[in-house]
Design a protein around this motif. Structure first.
Motif, PDB file in Angstrom:
ATOM      1  N   MET A 175      -4.387  14.990  11.329  1.00 61.45           N
ATOM      2  CA  MET A 175      -3.450  14.246  12.154  1.00 61.45           C
ATOM      3  C   MET A 175      -2.270  15.127  12.551  1.00 61.45           C
ATOM      4  O   MET A 175      -1.834  15.131  13.716  1.00 61.45           O
ATOM      5  N   VAL A 176      -1.740  15.892  11.599  1.00 55.30           N
ATOM      6  CA  VAL A 176      -0.619  16.787  11.890  1.00 55.30           C
ATOM      7  C   VAL A 176      -1.046  17.853  12.904  1.00 55.30           C
ATOM      8  O   VAL A 176      -0.309  18.163  13.855  1.00 55.30           O
ATOM      9  N   ALA A 177      -2.237  18.404  12.727  1.00 51.89           N
ATOM     10  CA  ALA A 177      -2.723  19.439  13.642  1.00 51.89           C
ATOM     11  C   ALA A 177      -2.943  18.884  15.047  1.00 51.89           C
ATOM     12  O   ALA A 177      -2.676  19.578  16.048  1.00 51.89           O
ATOM     13  N   ALA A 178      -3.429  17.647  15.145  1.00 52.66           N
ATOM     14  CA  ALA A 178      -3.656  17.045  16.461  1.00 52.66           C
ATOM     15  C   ALA A 178      -2.341  16.837  17.203  1.00 52.66           C
ATOM     16  O   ALA A 178      -2.254  17.047  18.421  1.00 52.66           O
ATOM     17  N   ILE A 179      -1.301  16.427  16.484  1.00 49.14           N
ATOM     18  CA  ILE A 179       0.022  16.301  17.099  1.00 49.14           C
ATOM     19  C   ILE A 179       0.530  17.668  17.540  1.00 49.14           C
ATOM     20  O   ILE A 179       1.031  17.845  18.661  1.00 49.14           O
ATOM     21  N   ASP A 180       0.408  18.641  16.669  1.00 45.64           N
ATOM     22  CA  ASP A 180       0.922  19.978  16.974  1.00 45.64           C
ATOM     23  C   ASP A 180       0.226  20.587  18.188  1.00 45.64           C
ATOM     24  O   ASP A 180       0.854  21.302  18.979  1.00 45.64           O
ATOM     25  N   ALA A 181      -1.056  20.295  18.352  1.00 49.73           N
ATOM     26  CA  ALA A 181      -1.788  20.847  19.493  1.00 49.73           C
ATOM     27  C   ALA A 181      -1.282  20.297  20.812  1.00 49.73           C
ATOM     28  O   ALA A 181      -1.283  20.996  21.838  1.00 49.73           O
ATOM     29  N   GLU A 182      -0.847  19.039  20.826  1.00 52.30           N
ATOM     30  CA  GLU A 182      -0.371  18.410  22.056  1.00 52.30           C
ATOM     31  C   GLU A 182       1.146  18.472  22.212  1.00 52.30           C
ATOM     32  O   GLU A 182       1.659  18.342  23.316  1.00 52.30           O
ATOM     33  N   ASP A 183       1.862  18.670  21.104  1.00 50.41           N
ATOM     34  CA  ASP A 183       3.326  18.742  21.151  1.00 50.41           C
ATOM     35  C   ASP A 183       3.778  19.823  20.166  1.00 50.41           C
ATOM     36  O   ASP A 183       4.308  19.523  19.092  1.00 50.41           O
ATOM     37  N   PRO A 184       3.582  21.093  20.532  1.00 50.28           N
ATOM     38  CA  PRO A 184       3.869  22.186  19.600  1.00 50.28           C
ATOM     39  C   PRO A 184       5.315  22.170  19.115  1.00 50.28           C
ATOM     40  O   PRO A 184       6.250  21.958  19.897  1.00 50.28           O
ATOM     41  N   GLY A 185       5.468  22.383  17.822  1.00 54.86           N
ATOM     42  CA  GLY A 185       6.797  22.454  17.248  1.00 54.86           C
ATOM     43  C   GLY A 185       7.357  21.143  16.762  1.00 54.86           C
ATOM     44  O   GLY A 185       8.395  21.114  16.095  1.00 54.86           O
ATOM     45  N   ALA A 186       6.701  20.036  17.107  1.00 55.69           N
ATOM     46  CA  ALA A 186       7.168  18.734  16.632  1.00 55.69           C
ATOM     47  C   ALA A 186       6.894  18.603  15.135  1.00 55.69           C
ATOM     48  O   ALA A 186       5.969  19.212  14.601  1.00 55.69           O
ATOM     49  N   ARG A 187       7.706  17.799  14.463  1.00 50.39           N
ATOM     50  CA  ARG A 187       7.519  17.537  13.046  1.00 50.39           C
ATOM     51  C   ARG A 187       6.749  16.229  12.839  1.00 50.39           C
ATOM     52  O   ARG A 187       6.782  15.336  13.694  1.00 50.39           O
ATOM     53  N   VAL A 188       6.091  16.117  11.710  1.00 50.55           N
ATOM     54  CA  VAL A 188       5.437  14.876  11.302  1.00 50.55           C
ATOM     55  C   VAL A 188       5.950  14.529   9.911  1.00 50.55           C
ATOM     56  O   VAL A 188       5.893  15.369   8.996  1.00 50.55           O
ATOM     57  N   LEU A 189       6.454  13.310   9.757  1.00 47.11           N
ATOM     58  CA  LEU A 189       6.957  12.845   8.471  1.00 47.11           C
ATOM     59  C   LEU A 189       6.298  11.510   8.114  1.00 47.11           C
ATOM     60  O   LEU A 189       5.964  10.731   9.009  1.00 47.11           O
TER      61      LEU A 189
ATOM     62  N   LEU B 114       0.831  -1.198   0.000  1.00 45.49           N
ATOM     63  CA  LEU B 114       0.000   0.000   0.000  1.00 45.49           C
ATOM     64  C   LEU B 114       0.868   1.253   0.000  1.00 45.49           C
ATOM     65  O   LEU B 114       1.947   1.276   0.589  1.00 45.49           O
ATOM     66  N   GLU B 115       0.376   2.290  -0.634  1.00 49.93           N
ATOM     67  CA  GLU B 115       0.989   3.617  -0.526  1.00 49.93           C
ATOM     68  C   GLU B 115      -0.099   4.647  -0.767  1.00 49.93           C
ATOM     69  O   GLU B 115      -0.766   4.626  -1.809  1.00 49.93           O
ATOM     70  N   VAL B 116      -0.311   5.521   0.216  1.00 51.40           N
ATOM     71  CA  VAL B 116      -1.361   6.536   0.136  1.00 51.40           C
ATOM     72  C   VAL B 116      -0.717   7.911   0.311  1.00 51.40           C
ATOM     73  O   VAL B 116       0.407   8.027   0.802  1.00 51.40           O
ATOM     74  N   PRO B 117      -1.407   8.984  -0.073  1.00 46.19           N
ATOM     75  CA  PRO B 117      -0.778  10.312  -0.067  1.00 46.19           C
ATOM     76  C   PRO B 117      -0.512  10.847   1.338  1.00 46.19           C
ATOM     77  O   PRO B 117      -1.309  10.644   2.265  1.00 46.19           O
ATOM     78  N   PHE B 118       0.599  11.548   1.466  1.00 46.90           N
ATOM     79  CA  PHE B 118       0.894  12.304   2.680  1.00 46.90           C
ATOM     80  C   PHE B 118       0.334  13.719   2.489  1.00 46.90           C
ATOM     81  O   PHE B 118       1.051  14.715   2.504  1.00 46.90           O
TER      82      PHE B 118
END
Length: 441
Positions: free
Chosen positions: A363-377, A351-355
């Motif tokens: 998903m990126v916003a939810a991470i940023d809200a709980e861990d500001p400044g973290a990156r998502v790759l 499988l390969e789906v779009p980032f």
């Protein structure tokens, strides 16, 4: 006058839910000989019904139980989202562990036990968020299909695959899915980065079969099945598969290069491996996604030392880069040679789906809200998940079981490993992220 009791939040009960699930032995031996998932499914049913939901328990065969619940969203014209886990675990040999693998002990801020990372941690997060919906009445924007599948550890044949074939109605209208194995953090050059799974390798469990002439061990035999099989196993096991960087892997490498202030040459494996090393414990997953891999895993022949058998068999675990299936099978047939045939044991798609897109943004916003400044790759998983089964219905699957982890915790090494454990603070963090995601996606 006494104050009313404080409202229960998902993070207040996620640890207890995880502990309860680990204590239910759902070992999957691959031959239907284990306890099955029935007890865990009944536990899930009870936790959901007590907050007002009416989930469905479905068995493919006795005690191989899955649970599915559909929760209507506030925007019913949008495609539904599947939020799924699996309740089975691989077996654990207690003698190898520092703790009882099914006692769910809490030590030094970590929950220990089989399934703590694969994947009763995420199961507990899902249950905690859905129970909060039941208690408080909030609903997600999209219809939410919650599923706890059986048999994922044996390819999902009695779980997700069976439901996709026999009950596709359960997933009607769904376009995307979220499950394991992604959303966990790694430290890259001092920057916390969360790896979102947007791809997974294909799977082919294959049997090698060599037929020969049976005879006495003292005689000359130029048609020896064991010799033919051994040659095939050696050639396949030693084959150097070519480097093949998919879009997902390239995006990950680009991101790591940016974070580390370095560069790489897509044709130079040494520059790529230096970036993979920067991922710390996650390099075990990522390093296996640079090329196809084929590992011999089983051999069987003969019944007595002085008898040349008429047949010898072996097994291969092949993990394929998505899109390379035809080329890989041609290579395997060439390496096996004319005297060894290849039979399917079990196959499943890569499988390969779009980032990109609304769900990824959420998903990126939810991470940023709980861990500001973290990156998502994005990254590719070297193994497989039940998203493979849902893919047959046109559902794009992502791995997002969010966990903020200590940089030195060998998270990838604990999948199917000894002394599996997850930080309890990571469970509480994860359930907060998951709730934000479900509320906003």
């Amino acid at each position: 006058m006494t104050s009313p009791p404080a409202a229960i939040r998902p993070e207040d009960e996620v640890v207890d839910l995880c502990r309860d699930l680990i204590r239910i032995d759902t070992s999957n031996y691959g031959d239907n000989s284990g306890p099955g998932e029935r007890d865990a499914a009944e536990y899930v049913m009870a936790r959901l019904t007590e907050v007002g939901f009416a989930p469905e328990l479905i068995e493919s065969v006795p005690r191989r139980s899955s649970v599915v619940l559909r929760i209507p969203g506030t925007e019913p014209t949008r495609p539904a989202l599947v939020l799924h886990g699996h309740t089975d675990v691989v077996p654990a040999n207690a003698a190898d562990w520092s703790v009882d693998p099914f006692a769910a002990e809490e030590r030094d801020g970590l929950m220990w036990g089989r399934g703590a990372v694969d994947m009763k941690d995420m199961d507990a997060m899902i249950l905690a968020v859905v129970r909060d919906m039941g208690r408080t009445g909030w609903r997600p924007p999209r219809d939410l299909i919650v599923a706890m599948f059986a048999d994922e550890e044996n390819g999902g044949r009695l779980g997700a695959q069976w439901l996709v074939r026999n009950r596709p109605d359960l997933f009607e209208g769904a376009s995307e899915a979220i499950s394991e194995v992604g959303g966990y953090s790694v430290d890259i050059d001092g920057r916390r980065t969360y790896l979102l799974q947007t791809a997974e390798k294909g799977l082919a469990w294959l049997r090698l079969v060599a037929d020969g002439t049976a005879g006495h061990g003292s005689q000359v035999n130029t048609d020896n099945a064991v010799t033919a099989l051994a040659g095939a196993v050696h050639r396949i096991g030693e084959h150097a598969w070519p480097l093949r960087l998919t879009k997902t892997v390239t995006q990950l490498l680009d991101g790591v290069a940016e974070l580390t202030g370095t560069s790489y040459d897509p044709e130079d494996i040494s520059t790529i491996e230096s970036l993979v090393d920067a991922l710390g414990p996650a390099k075990k997953f990522v390093g296996a996604t640079l090329r196809t891999g084929a590992n011999p895993t089983q051999l069987e022949a003969g019944y007595k030392a002085n008898v040349i058998p008429g047949q010898a068999t072996g097994a291969l675990d092949v993990r394929l880069i998505p899109g390379d299936e035809h080329e890989v099978m041609e290579t395997l047939r060439r390496l096996a040679g004319p005297d060894v045939r290849i039979e399917d044991i079990h196959r499943d798609t890569g499988l390969e789906v779009p980032f990109s897109g609304t769900l990824v943004d959420a998903m990126v916003a939810a991470i940023d809200a709980e861990d500001p400044g973290a990156r998502v790759l994005p990254y590719m998983l070297s193994g497989g998940t039940d998203n493979k089964s849902l893919h047959r219905l046109g559902i794009a699957g992502y791995g997002f079981a969010p966990l903020r982890l200590p940089p030195d915790l060998d998270f990838a090494g604990m999948f199917h490993g000894v002394d599996e454990r997850v930080p309890v603070d990571a469970l509480r963090f994860g359930v907060r992220v998951l709730e934000r995601l479900v509320r906003t996606c």
